[in-house]
Design a protein around this motif. Structure first.
Motif, PDB file in Angstrom:
ATOM      1  N   SER A   1       0.822  -1.215   0.000  1.00  0.00           N
ATOM      2  CA  SER A   1       0.000   0.000   0.000  1.00  0.00           C
ATOM      3  C   SER A   1       0.855   1.263   0.000  1.00  0.00           C
ATOM      4  O   SER A   1       0.445   2.291  -0.534  1.00  0.00           O
ATOM      5  CB  SER A   1      -0.927   0.014   1.221  1.00  0.00           C
ATOM      6  N   GLY A   2       2.038   1.203   0.616  1.00  0.00           N
ATOM      7  CA  GLY A   2       2.910   2.366   0.687  1.00  0.00           C
ATOM      8  C   GLY A   2       3.832   2.536  -0.504  1.00  0.00           C
ATOM      9  O   GLY A   2       4.678   3.436  -0.495  1.00  0.00           O
ATOM     10  N   THR A   3       3.662   1.716  -1.538  1.00  0.00           N
ATOM     11  CA  THR A   3       4.570   1.777  -2.692  1.00  0.00           C
ATOM     12  C   THR A   3       4.549   3.144  -3.365  1.00  0.00           C
ATOM     13  O   THR A   3       5.596   3.689  -3.713  1.00  0.00           O
ATOM     14  CB  THR A   3       4.208   0.681  -3.714  1.00  0.00           C
ATOM     15  N   SER A   4       3.365   3.704  -3.554  1.00  0.00           N
ATOM     16  CA  SER A   4       3.268   5.013  -4.213  1.00  0.00           C
ATOM     17  C   SER A   4       4.028   6.083  -3.455  1.00  0.00           C
ATOM     18  O   SER A   4       4.615   6.990  -4.056  1.00  0.00           O
ATOM     19  CB  SER A   4       1.801   5.427  -4.354  1.00  0.00           C
ATOM     20  N   GLY A   5       4.032   5.991  -2.131  1.00  0.00           N
ATOM     21  CA  GLY A   5       4.743   6.968  -1.329  1.00  0.00           C
ATOM     22  C   GLY A   5       6.247   6.875  -1.480  1.00  0.00           C
ATOM     23  O   GLY A   5       6.961   7.871  -1.301  1.00  0.00           O
ATOM     24  N   ARG A   6       6.745   5.695  -1.816  1.00  0.00           N
ATOM     25  CA  ARG A   6       8.197   5.526  -1.978  1.00  0.00           C
ATOM     26  C   ARG A   6       8.673   5.873  -3.376  1.00  0.00           C
ATOM     27  O   ARG A   6       9.810   6.311  -3.553  1.00  0.00           O
ATOM     28  CB  ARG A   6       8.594   4.076  -1.648  1.00  0.00           C
ATOM     29  N   VAL A   7       7.808   5.653  -4.394  1.00  0.00           N
ATOM     30  CA  VAL A   7       8.289   5.819  -5.775  1.00  0.00           C
ATOM     31  C   VAL A   7       7.386   6.699  -6.628  1.00  0.00           C
ATOM     32  O   VAL A   7       7.703   6.925  -7.800  1.00  0.00           O
ATOM     33  CB  VAL A   7       8.452   4.452  -6.474  1.00  0.00           C
ATOM     34  N   SER A   8       6.264   7.192  -6.110  1.00  0.00           N
ATOM     35  CA  SER A   8       5.246   7.971  -6.810  1.00  0.00           C
ATOM     36  C   SER A   8       4.333   7.046  -7.612  1.00  0.00           C
ATOM     37  O   SER A   8       4.710   5.912  -7.961  1.00  0.00           O
ATOM     38  CB  SER A   8       5.852   9.031  -7.746  1.00  0.00           C
ATOM     39  N   MET A   9       3.134   7.527  -7.908  1.00  0.00           N
ATOM     40  CA  MET A   9       2.143   6.726  -8.629  1.00  0.00           C
ATOM     41  C   MET A   9       2.650   6.313 -10.008  1.00  0.00           C
ATOM     42  O   MET A   9       2.316   5.245 -10.505  1.00  0.00           O
ATOM     43  CB  MET A   9       0.826   7.481  -8.764  1.00  0.00           C
ATOM     44  N   ARG A  10       3.461   7.187 -10.619  1.00  0.00           N
ATOM     45  CA  ARG A  10       3.954   6.909 -11.967  1.00  0.00           C
ATOM     46  C   ARG A  10       4.741   5.604 -12.023  1.00  0.00           C
ATOM     47  O   ARG A  10       4.697   4.886 -13.022  1.00  0.00           O
ATOM     48  CB  ARG A  10       4.823   8.078 -12.445  1.00  0.00           C
ATOM     49  N   HIS A  11       5.447   5.280 -10.954  1.00  0.00           N
ATOM     50  CA  HIS A  11       6.304   4.093 -10.947  1.00  0.00           C
ATOM     51  C   HIS A  11       5.737   2.963 -10.084  1.00  0.00           C
ATOM     52  O   HIS A  11       6.374   1.915  -9.956  1.00  0.00           O
ATOM     53  CB  HIS A  11       7.697   4.465 -10.426  1.00  0.00           C
ATOM     54  N   ALA A  12       4.559   3.168  -9.495  1.00  0.00           N
ATOM     55  CA  ALA A  12       4.058   2.213  -8.513  1.00  0.00           C
ATOM     56  C   ALA A  12       3.736   0.849  -9.122  1.00  0.00           C
ATOM     57  O   ALA A  12       4.087  -0.190  -8.556  1.00  0.00           O
ATOM     58  CB  ALA A  12       2.828   2.776  -7.815  1.00  0.00           C
ATOM     59  N   ALA A  13       3.055   0.818 -10.270  1.00  0.00           N
ATOM     60  CA  ALA A  13       2.667  -0.472 -10.856  1.00  0.00           C
ATOM     61  C   ALA A  13       3.895  -1.301 -11.214  1.00  0.00           C
ATOM     62  O   ALA A  13       3.951  -2.507 -10.934  1.00  0.00           O
ATOM     63  CB  ALA A  13       1.801  -0.249 -12.099  1.00  0.00           C
ATOM     64  N   ASN A  14       4.908  -0.668 -11.832  1.00  0.00           N
ATOM     65  CA  ASN A  14       6.143  -1.387 -12.138  1.00  0.00           C
ATOM     66  C   ASN A  14       6.816  -1.892 -10.873  1.00  0.00           C
ATOM     67  O   ASN A  14       7.300  -3.035 -10.809  1.00  0.00           O
ATOM     68  CB  ASN A  14       7.123  -0.470 -12.885  1.00  0.00           C
ATOM     69  N   THR A  15       6.862  -1.029  -9.857  1.00  0.00           N
ATOM     70  CA  THR A  15       7.548  -1.397  -8.614  1.00  0.00           C
ATOM     71  C   THR A  15       6.834  -2.534  -7.898  1.00  0.00           C
ATOM     72  O   THR A  15       7.486  -3.425  -7.335  1.00  0.00           O
ATOM     73  CB  THR A  15       7.657  -0.170  -7.689  1.00  0.00           C
ATOM     74  N   ILE A  16       5.502  -2.528  -7.908  1.00  0.00           N
ATOM     75  CA  ILE A  16       4.773  -3.620  -7.254  1.00  0.00           C
ATOM     76  C   ILE A  16       5.128  -4.959  -7.899  1.00  0.00           C
ATOM     77  O   ILE A  16       5.365  -5.964  -7.214  1.00  0.00           O
ATOM     78  CB  ILE A  16       3.255  -3.365  -7.305  1.00  0.00           C
ATOM     79  N   GLY A  17       5.172  -5.004  -9.237  1.00  0.00           N
ATOM     80  CA  GLY A  17       5.557  -6.242  -9.900  1.00  0.00           C
ATOM     81  C   GLY A  17       6.951  -6.696  -9.507  1.00  0.00           C
ATOM     82  O   GLY A  17       7.191  -7.880  -9.247  1.00  0.00           O
ATOM     83  N   MET A  18       7.903  -5.745  -9.436  1.00  0.00           N
ATOM     84  CA  MET A  18       9.273  -6.098  -9.048  1.00  0.00           C
ATOM     85  C   MET A  18       9.343  -6.513  -7.582  1.00  0.00           C
ATOM     86  O   MET A  18      10.120  -7.394  -7.209  1.00  0.00           O
ATOM     87  CB  MET A  18      10.205  -4.920  -9.320  1.00  0.00           C
ATOM     88  N   GLN A  19       8.525  -5.860  -6.740  1.00  0.00           N
ATOM     89  CA  GLN A  19       8.477  -6.254  -5.335  1.00  0.00           C
ATOM     90  C   GLN A  19       8.006  -7.693  -5.174  1.00  0.00           C
ATOM     91  O   GLN A  19       8.566  -8.461  -4.379  1.00  0.00           O
ATOM     92  CB  GLN A  19       7.522  -5.313  -4.579  1.00  0.00           C
ATOM     93  N   ILE A  20       6.960  -8.057  -5.909  1.00  0.00           N
ATOM     94  CA  ILE A  20       6.432  -9.417  -5.809  1.00  0.00           C
ATOM     95  C   ILE A  20       7.475 -10.423  -6.290  1.00  0.00           C
ATOM     96  O   ILE A  20       7.649 -11.496  -5.699  1.00  0.00           O
ATOM     97  CB  ILE A  20       5.128  -9.553  -6.618  1.00  0.00           C
ATOM     98  N   SER A  21       8.200 -10.083  -7.362  1.00  0.00           N
ATOM     99  CA  SER A  21       9.265 -10.968  -7.833  1.00  0.00           C
ATOM    100  C   SER A  21      10.356 -11.115  -6.781  1.00  0.00           C
ATOM    101  O   SER A  21      10.844 -12.215  -6.517  1.00  0.00           O
ATOM    102  CB  SER A  21       9.861 -10.433  -9.134  1.00  0.00           C
ATOM    103  N   ALA A  22      10.755  -9.984  -6.185  1.00  0.00           N
ATOM    104  CA  ALA A  22      11.780 -10.027  -5.143  1.00  0.00           C
ATOM    105  C   ALA A  22      11.301 -10.829  -3.940  1.00  0.00           C
ATOM    106  O   ALA A  22      12.082 -11.553  -3.308  1.00  0.00           O
ATOM    107  CB  ALA A  22      12.140  -8.608  -4.716  1.00  0.00           C
ATOM    108  N   ALA A  23      10.011 -10.721  -3.628  1.00  0.00           N
ATOM    109  CA  ALA A  23       9.455 -11.490  -2.518  1.00  0.00           C
ATOM    110  C   ALA A  23       9.567 -12.991  -2.786  1.00  0.00           C
ATOM    111  O   ALA A  23       9.933 -13.771  -1.897  1.00  0.00           O
ATOM    112  CB  ALA A  23       7.994 -11.105  -2.296  1.00  0.00           C
ATOM    113  N   GLY A  24       9.272 -13.389  -4.015  1.00  0.00           N
ATOM    114  CA  GLY A  24       9.406 -14.811  -4.354  1.00  0.00           C
ATOM    115  C   GLY A  24      10.835 -15.292  -4.250  1.00  0.00           C
ATOM    116  O   GLY A  24      11.105 -16.408  -3.782  1.00  0.00           O
ATOM    117  N   LEU A  25      11.784 -14.454  -4.677  1.00  0.00           N
ATOM    118  CA  LEU A  25      13.195 -14.831  -4.596  1.00  0.00           C
ATOM    119  C   LEU A  25      13.643 -14.950  -3.141  1.00  0.00           C
ATOM    120  O   LEU A  25      14.336 -15.902  -2.758  1.00  0.00           O
ATOM    121  CB  LEU A  25      14.038 -13.784  -5.329  1.00  0.00           C
TER     122      LEU A  25
END
Length: 391
Positions: free
Chosen positions: A326-350
């Protein structure tokens, strides 16, 4: 209730069912591993091979989740995911050797990755922090039921394969349900609204641009370490309690399940107060509670303290993952949030694959008592990273 509201509630309920189905397989493995290891005559840390295999599938499907959703829709994605996972879990029950399990692990990971990334992005885009916490509480329901199903199968039938049969069949049944309801996901809760606000999914930011953001890399590291914390204790608690601390298997199985039970309760409760506390404050409080639980497990003056420490860590870490999403937009802005969420989920799996594997190697070459020390170290590292991300 208006048809539009019914439509939105229906989508949310389906998302929650999907997350319950995602949690079931993860809850099975920790309790099944000692019996599985004995059947295949494997060393303690061989679990890492299966985790790496499933993570390879998970990372692949989560990375391409956006493209998959665009072609299949969320409903089609849910159906395909459950079918892949269910088929792989039933394949476990028929595997004649350990090496036959590894490609099946890839299939199970493929089934989980895309739905995880897709639904996290969908809920973050269209709903608030409370529904995000409750979405992940649904995962906790599934991962709580997993150890109970496996423990029951071991006690009644003396075989770990029974638990995988039950969950595999349930996954295939869910795949059929999602296939029937796939058309519900082809619409959007705000479709046709000219004044609808911009959503995270409305931005088409190039991935290379997002990768230049410092906040994106801090987010990736936090998710990598967080899931390592969550999965390490979930996978190794049963083995630690039974093989190192002499707790009866039936009791240890129930307390391994209680880890995910308190985990689920923590997320349900967090959904009630998360909007008032705020995502960053919630993560800080949760990390401190998890550190106390890990230190109690490390201290181990009595069996009751160890068991309480397991439950406390589960309760404390529960809100962290959805709060960080939920706090992703606050760390990277809405413009980058969707990309970052996908990368976060990948990093979580790793992180879920690699960090518990490191724990197994430490246990093999030192002792199982290294696990609570390792767990506390990871929690302190995450506290430092989160502090950096909020500066």
């Amino acid at each position: 209730m208006t048809p539009k509201r019914q439509f939105k509630i229906g989508l949310i309920l389906l998302a929650y069912v999907a997350f319950i189905s995602l949690g079931l397989p993860d809850g099975l493995l920790g309790v099944a591993w000692p019996s599985m290891r004995a059947d295949f005559a494997l060393p303690l840390d061989a679990l890492g091979m299966l985790l790496v295999a499933s993570t390879a599938g998970y990372l692949t499907s989560s990375f391409f989740s956006g493209r998959i959703m665009a072609r299949m829709g969320v409903g089609g994605l849910l159906a395909a995911s459950c079918a892949a996972t269910g088929g792989s879990l039933l394949g476990y029950t028929l595997a004649p050797s350990w090496w036959a399990m590894i490609p099946l692990g890839v299939g199970a990971g493929l089934g989980a990755g895309a739905i995880d990334a897709g639904l996290n992005t969908y809920i973050a885009s269209h709903h608030g922090e409370s529904l995000m916490q409750w979405l992940h509480a649904s995962f906790g329901v599934g991962i709580t039921l997993g150890p109970i199903i496996m423990t029951t199968g071991l006690n009644l039938f003396g075989a770990w394969r029974v638990g995988y049969v039950v969950v595999g069949v349930a996954q295939l049944a869910l795949a059929g349900c999602f296939a029937v309801t796939a058309s519900l996901w082809r619409q959007n809760g705000t479709a046709g609204e000219a004044d609808a606000p911009m959503r995270l999914t409305d931005f088409q930011t190039p991935l290379r641009e997002t990768l230049r953001q410092r906040g994106a890399w801090l987010s990736i590291l936090m998710f990598f370490i967080y899931t390592g914390i969550e999965v390490t204790l979930g996978l190794w608690a049963y083995t630690l309690l039974t093989e190192s601390r002499g707790i009866a298997p039936a009791i240890a199985g129930l307390w391994a399940g209680s880890y995910w039970g308190t985990f689920t309760v923590g997320r349900v409760m967090a959904g009630l107060y998360a909007p008032r506390v705020g995502a960053n404050r919630l993560v800080q409080i949760s990390l401190l509670g998890a550190l106390v639980g890990a230190l109690l497990l490390w201290w181990n003056p009595a069996q009751a303290v160890s068991l309480f420490g397991v439950g406390l860590v589960g309760f404390a870490v529960a809100p962290i993952f959805p709060a960080l999403v939920s706090g992703t937009s606050g760390r990277v802005s809405m413009r980058h949030a969707a990309n970052t969420i996908g990368m976060q989920i990948s990093a979580a799996g790793l992180g879920a694959a690699l960090l518990p594997t490191v724990a197994g190697s430490l246990a093999r070459y030192t002792s199982l008592e290294a696990i609570p020390v390792y767990l506390a170290t990871l929690i302190v590292t995450l506290i430092v990273l989160h502090h950096q991300s909020t500066r």
